[in-house]
Design a protein around this motif. Structure first.
Motif, short mmCIF file in Angstrom:
data_model
loop_
_atom_site.label_atom_id
_atom_site.label_comp_id
_atom_site.label_asym_id
_atom_site.label_seq_id
_atom_site.Cartn_x
_atom_site.Cartn_y
_atom_site.Cartn_z
N VAL A 92 0.86 -1.18 0.00
CA VAL A 92 0.00 0.00 0.00
C VAL A 92 0.90 1.23 0.00
O VAL A 92 1.70 1.42 0.92
CB VAL A 92 -0.94 0.03 1.22
CG1 VAL A 92 -1.82 1.27 1.17
CG2 VAL A 92 -1.80 -1.23 1.27
N GLU A 93 0.81 2.05 -1.01
CA GLU A 93 1.64 3.25 -1.10
C GLU A 93 0.87 4.51 -0.72
O GLU A 93 1.47 5.57 -0.58
CB GLU A 93 2.18 3.40 -2.52
CG GLU A 93 3.09 2.27 -2.91
CD GLU A 93 4.02 2.65 -4.04
OE1 GLU A 93 4.24 3.86 -4.24
OE2 GLU A 93 4.52 1.75 -4.71
N HIS A 94 -0.45 4.41 -0.58
CA HIS A 94 -1.28 5.56 -0.21
C HIS A 94 -1.06 6.73 -1.16
O HIS A 94 -1.03 7.89 -0.76
CB HIS A 94 -0.99 5.98 1.23
CG HIS A 94 -1.21 4.89 2.23
ND1 HIS A 94 -2.47 4.35 2.46
CD2 HIS A 94 -0.35 4.21 3.02
CE1 HIS A 94 -2.37 3.39 3.38
NE2 HIS A 94 -1.10 3.29 3.72
N THR A 95 -0.90 6.39 -2.41
CA THR A 95 -0.79 7.40 -3.46
C THR A 95 -1.39 6.81 -4.72
O THR A 95 -1.30 5.59 -4.94
CB THR A 95 0.67 7.82 -3.70
OG1 THR A 95 0.70 8.93 -4.59
CG2 THR A 95 1.48 6.68 -4.29
N GLU A 122 -6.80 -3.31 -0.06
CA GLU A 122 -7.09 -2.32 -1.11
C GLU A 122 -8.54 -1.85 -1.02
O GLU A 122 -9.46 -2.63 -0.78
CB GLU A 122 -6.80 -2.92 -2.48
CG GLU A 122 -7.20 -2.08 -3.67
CD GLU A 122 -6.54 -0.71 -3.71
OE1 GLU A 122 -6.86 0.06 -4.63
OE2 GLU A 122 -5.73 -0.37 -2.82
N ARG A 123 -8.76 -0.55 -1.25
CA ARG A 123 -10.08 0.05 -1.17
C ARG A 123 -10.32 0.94 -2.38
O ARG A 123 -9.41 1.23 -3.15
CB ARG A 123 -10.21 0.90 0.11
CG ARG A 123 -10.00 0.15 1.41
CD ARG A 123 -11.16 -0.81 1.68
NE ARG A 123 -10.99 -1.48 2.97
CZ ARG A 123 -10.37 -2.64 3.12
NH1 ARG A 123 -9.85 -3.26 2.07
NH2 ARG A 123 -10.27 -3.19 4.32
N LYS A 175 -6.62 4.66 -6.52
CA LYS A 175 -6.38 5.88 -5.77
C LYS A 175 -5.66 5.59 -4.46
O LYS A 175 -4.88 6.40 -3.95
CB LYS A 175 -7.70 6.60 -5.51
CG LYS A 175 -8.33 7.22 -6.74
CD LYS A 175 -9.60 7.99 -6.37
CE LYS A 175 -10.21 8.65 -7.60
NZ LYS A 175 -11.45 9.41 -7.25
N ASN A 176 -5.95 4.43 -3.90
CA ASN A 176 -5.38 4.06 -2.61
C ASN A 176 -3.93 3.60 -2.73
O ASN A 176 -3.16 3.66 -1.77
CB ASN A 176 -6.24 2.95 -2.00
CG ASN A 176 -5.82 2.59 -0.58
OD1 ASN A 176 -5.59 3.47 0.24
ND2 ASN A 176 -5.71 1.30 -0.31
N GLY A 177 -3.56 3.11 -3.90
CA GLY A 177 -2.20 2.64 -4.10
C GLY A 177 -1.92 1.26 -3.56
O GLY A 177 -0.76 0.88 -3.36
N GLY A 178 -2.97 0.47 -3.34
CA GLY A 178 -2.77 -0.90 -2.87
C GLY A 178 -2.72 -1.87 -4.03
O GLY A 178 -3.51 -1.77 -4.96
#
Length: 617
Positions: A92-95, A122-123, A175-178
């Motif tokens: 998960v990079e949150h980007t 992931e979301r 969008k979440n980067g997962g």
């Protein structure tokens, strides 16, 4: 959707590095340089399927040294298998990121859709894209109805033609980067049939954008393409069909004696047409009975047919699609059969003498060209229908929704049913009998689950020249006749157990179930093409004769189980194909075959090359 078909029987599996060639322990595969890795799982292997289409009318199985017959087929290929899980990493990079796979095809064809593997963390909404080498967007799709993790699939509104040898990219935006990643997958090209996966690609992007960057560790982000192409194949020409046991033919449901009201070209009295398709598998509010089955036939079963039914009826997956944590992070294919899915060994009975089959006229097995609605038939649009008058005939309709049969001796013919998401396309309710479905196509939308094409809760059922596809399960019935039909291309949804023709207990006293002259192909590695299970009782009086059978975990489940010894099960004169899996089914051609059951017969079953399929596989 009826053009959705299968993949190359001579599928080329990509070379995989041995587990020892990859480092173990925590790994870092930053796509942009700031990612932290957590052990999880991804999917390895090649998905291949094949479907026989546009063939002569159904007849008998081939024998050794029979002259071949050619057929035009539509093949569908993806790079990776849908459910076999091996170690990898979830991140998960949150980007926002665009993640994809660069690929090419050795044949002209079309891209029908795409898939990506989703980690549990992931979301958000995911949008898929197909690009050419000039960064031009060719197609896009929004994923709907996603499961919590595992493979997610979406089909483009229209298949996109692509040219052999040209490079394309399939990708999705998060969008979440997962995502899930595995290093070294593209050290060598990944090949499956005509497809070659060249590289995993990514791009930091606030919205869907062309991904062009390749990680130095040749990482795969597990983004897959659904590719179709046409090809001519040669198959053995059938020259004979065993007669089987003449007492195994149903004594009711003969269409020659089915009551047919005059002037019944369209639904008449006793038919309720709902103003809209509800999409829930339930009849319209005007239906005089509830839509809840009196005894639920939709219970998903474990691959062990002796398991008692779930009290809740909730489907139970045979293997969790959720990635499992592992400390090694070493990608490794999981190709061995699940020990819990192995058949119970039954002592061999004394072989029965071989009976020479009576040869009928030669011909082929049914496909898209000789099942479903015949060419030239005009169809009238309709919504969901509930039938309450005996002898009603449904003829020449294009239905969106379901057909709910609450009457006797009903006939459905020349009809195309786009089944709404839910439990079924057609249901014959408990207490009713004599339903005939012929020259009809039944299919789901490929995005949301339609659990069954046809469910029979009642008495006799006849299915003839019917094309069923893009559903979780084809036909569920305990008695009747299924012949000259084409049942294929199931869709997997989380928790499914998929069977093309399924019987979950023996027919009532004096009744039989005959399955003959069909093309039945389960393109998944579970559960079966023809599945006789003891979910609700001992299986007996079933004939499986002269069919073309392929795929599933095992192609045939033979009816053995813990509730008792099956009897009068005749599996005779069928052709088992290796088009989908090298063993016929992923684990083999047959499981749970009761060699000692009274009247059970396994004879004249062959592979496509004419070699014998031994009793019990």
């Amino acid at each position: 959707m009826s053009d959705s078909r299968h993949a190359d029987r001579r599928r080329a599996r990509r070379r995989r590095p041995s587990p020892d060639s990859r480092a173990t322990g925590s790994r870092r595969f930053p796509v942009t340089g700031w990612v932290t890795l957590v052990a999880a799982a991804a999917v390895l292997g090649a998905t291949v399927t094949v479907v026989i289409v546009n063939r002569p009318p159904a007849a008998a199985p081939p024998v050794a040294n029979a002259a071949p017959v050619s057929a035009e087929v539509t093949l569908e290929t993806s790079l990776w298998k849908s459910r076999k899980v091996a170690k990898a990493t979830a991140q998960v990079e949150h980007t926002p990121l665009e993640l994809g796979t660069r690929f090419k095809a050795a044949r002209d064809g079309e891209v029908a859709g795409m898939r990506f593997y989703k980690p549990a963390a992931e979301r958000g909404t995911h949008r898929g894209s197909l690009w050419d080498s000039e960064k031009k967007l060719l197609a896009k799709v929004t994923f709907t109805g996603e499961s919590g993790s595992g493979w997610q699939q979406a089909m483009f509104d229209k298949p996109v033609p692509i040219v052999a040898g040209r490079v394309y990219t399939v990708s999705y935006h998060t969008k979440n980067g997962g995502y899930v990643a595995s290093p070294g997958v593209f050290d060598d090209p990944v090949r499956s049939g005509p497809l070659t996966g060249q590289a995993g690609v990514f791009a930091p992007a606030a919205k869907s954008s062309f991904p062009s960057r390749v990680h130095s560790k040749r990482v795969s982000y597990w983004v897959d393409v659904i590719f179709r192409h046409r090809e001519r194949r040669h198959f053995p020409r059938p020259t004979g069909r065993p007669t089987g046991d003449p007492t195994a033919v149903p004594t009711t449901g003969d269409p020659s004696v089915t009551p047919t009201p005059e002037g019944s070209a369209t639904p008449t009295g006793g038919v309720t047409v709902s103003p809209t398709a509800t999409g829930t598998g339930s009849p319209s509010p005007s239906s005089p009975v509830t839509s809840t089955p009196e005894s639920s036939p939709t219970r998903s079963h474990n691959s062990d047919p002796s398991e008692s039914p779930s009290a809740s009826g909730t489907p139970k997956p045979s293997a969790s699609p959720t990635p499992k944590a592992s400390g090694s992070g070493t990608p490794r294919p999981s190709l061995s059969a699940n020990p819990t899915n192995q058949p119970t060994k039954v002592p061999s009975a004394t072989p029965k003498p071989t009976q020479t089959p009576t040869p009928p006229p030669t011909g082929g097995f049914p496909g898209a060209g000789d099942t479903g609605v015949p060419a030239g038939v005009s169809l009238k649009e309709s919504k969901s229908i509930t039938i309450t008058k005996d002898g009603t005939v449904i003829d020449g309709l294009e239905i969106s929704g379901e057909i709910n049969v609450q009457a006797d001796d009903v006939t459905i013919r020349n009809t195309r049913l786009a089944a709404a998401p839910g439990e079924w396309g057609i249901i014959q309710r408990s207490g009713h009998s004599g339903l005939t479905v012929e020259d009809t196509e039944i299919f789901g939308n490929g995005k949301q689950r339609t659990q069954f094409g046809i469910i029979n809760q009642g008495g006799d059922l006849t299915v003839r020249r019917v094309d069923i596809h893009t559903i979780s399960n084809g036909i569920l019935t305990e008695q009747g006749l299924i012949e000259d039909s084409y049942i294929h291309d199931p869709k997997y949804y989380s928790g499914d157990h998929t069977d093309m023709i399924m019987c979950t207990s023996g027919p009532p006293s004096g009744a039989t179930l005959v399955i003959r002259g069909n093309t039945v192909i389960n393109t998944l590695e579970q559960t079966g093409a023809v599945a006789l299970f003891q979910d609700f009782g001992v299986v007996r009086n079933v004939t499986v004769e002269g069919n073309f059978l392929a795929g599933g975990g095992y192609t045939v489940y033979g009816g053995a189980g813990a509730k008792g010894t099956s009897s009068n099960i005749k599996v005779v004169g069928n052709v088992f194909s290796k088009d989908v899996w090298a063993k016929g089914g992923y684990n083999g051609p047959v499981a749970y075959w009761d060699k000692n059951g009274a009247g059970n017969e396994w004879k004249n079953n062959v592979w496509e090359d004419g070699k014998t399929v031994p009793e019990g596989g």
